[in-house]
Design an enzyme around this catalytic site. Structure first.
Site, short mmCIF file in Angstrom:
data_model
loop_
_atom_site.label_atom_id
_atom_site.label_comp_id
_atom_site.label_asym_id
_atom_site.label_seq_id
_atom_site.Cartn_x
_atom_site.Cartn_y
_atom_site.Cartn_z
N ASP A 210 15.96 26.63 -43.85
CA ASP A 210 16.02 27.70 -44.85
C ASP A 210 14.83 27.58 -45.79
O ASP A 210 14.45 26.48 -46.21
CB ASP A 210 17.34 27.62 -45.63
CG ASP A 210 17.64 28.90 -46.38
OD1 ASP A 210 18.58 29.62 -45.99
OD2 ASP A 210 16.93 29.20 -47.37
N ILE A 211 14.26 28.71 -46.14
CA ILE A 211 13.06 28.73 -46.98
C ILE A 211 13.38 28.34 -48.43
O ILE A 211 12.49 27.92 -49.17
CB ILE A 211 12.42 30.15 -46.92
CG1 ILE A 211 10.94 30.11 -47.23
CG2 ILE A 211 13.15 31.15 -47.79
CD1 ILE A 211 10.21 31.40 -46.88
N ASN B 138 28.02 33.79 -44.40
CA ASN B 138 28.23 34.83 -45.42
C ASN B 138 28.34 36.18 -44.70
O ASN B 138 27.48 36.51 -43.88
CB ASN B 138 27.07 34.84 -46.41
CG ASN B 138 27.04 33.59 -47.28
OD1 ASN B 138 28.09 33.03 -47.61
ND2 ASN B 138 25.85 33.12 -47.63
N HIS C 124 23.74 34.64 -39.15
CA HIS C 124 23.17 33.30 -39.19
C HIS C 124 24.20 32.36 -39.78
O HIS C 124 24.89 32.71 -40.74
CB HIS C 124 21.87 33.26 -40.01
CG HIS C 124 22.00 33.91 -41.35
ND1 HIS C 124 21.97 35.28 -41.52
CD2 HIS C 124 22.21 33.38 -42.58
CE1 HIS C 124 22.13 35.56 -42.80
NE2 HIS C 124 22.29 34.43 -43.46
#
Ligand code: AMP
Ligand code: ZN
Length: 114
Positions: free
Chosen positions: A30-31, A87, A100
Site C-alpha cells: 500500500d502506498i 472495505n 482489494h
C-alpha cells in the site's frame, strides 16, 4: 478498464512494489501503509467490490483469501496475527473500486478498528 487504478497496476502500466503474484492475483505494498506490513491483494479480474466479486466469481473470493494468507506467511506476520480487510462501499472507506484485500500486521491491532 483503462481508467481503473488497480487495473493499471495489474497491467503493469502503474508502478507498484509487487511482493507476490499468481495467474489470478497481484499483491503489492500500500502506498500509504497503516501498519508495518500493509499489502493489497488484488484479483487480476476487475470487480468493483467484494460483494460484486463473490456474486460473479465465488471461487475467486476464496483465491483472494488464500493468497492474503500466503502473503501474511511471506511477510512473517502469520504467527503474531494479522487482519484481512475488504472495505466495501464509500461508507466503509472504500476509495478504489477494484476489489482489494488489505493485509495488515506487524504491530498490535486494536478492535474495533478506529
Ligand atoms: P480502500 O480505501 O479500501 O479502497 O483502499 C485503497 C487503498 O489503496 C488505500 O489504502 C491507498 O493508500 C491505496 N492506494 C491508492 N493508490 C495506490 C497505489 N498507486 N499503489 C498502492 N496503493 C495505493
Ligand atoms: Zn480495475
Amino acid at each position: 478498464m483503462a481508467e481503473c487504478l488497480f487495473c493499471r497496476v495489474v497491467a503493469g502500466t502503474l508502478p507498484a512494489t509487487v511482493v507476490h503474484q499468481t495467474d489470478r492475483v497481484v499483491a503489492f505494498r500500500d502506498i500509504a501503509p497503516q501498519a508495518p506490513t500493509h499489502v493489497l491483494v488484488v484479483p487480476r479480474d476487475h470487480h468493483p467490490d467484494a460483494a460484486a466479486m463473490v456474486a460473479a466469481d465465488p471461487e475467486l473470493a476464496g483465491v483472494v483469501l488464500a493468497e492474503a494468507a500466503r502473503v501474511a506467511e511471506q511477510e512473517g506476520i502469520d504467527r503474531t496475527g494479522y487482519r484481512i480487510v475488504l472495505n466495501t462501499g464509500p461508507g466503509a472507506g472504500q476509495t478504489v473500486f477494484h476489489v482489494h484485500a488489505h493485509v495488515l500486521g506487524g504491530r498490535p491491532l486494536g478492535w474495533p478498528p478506529g
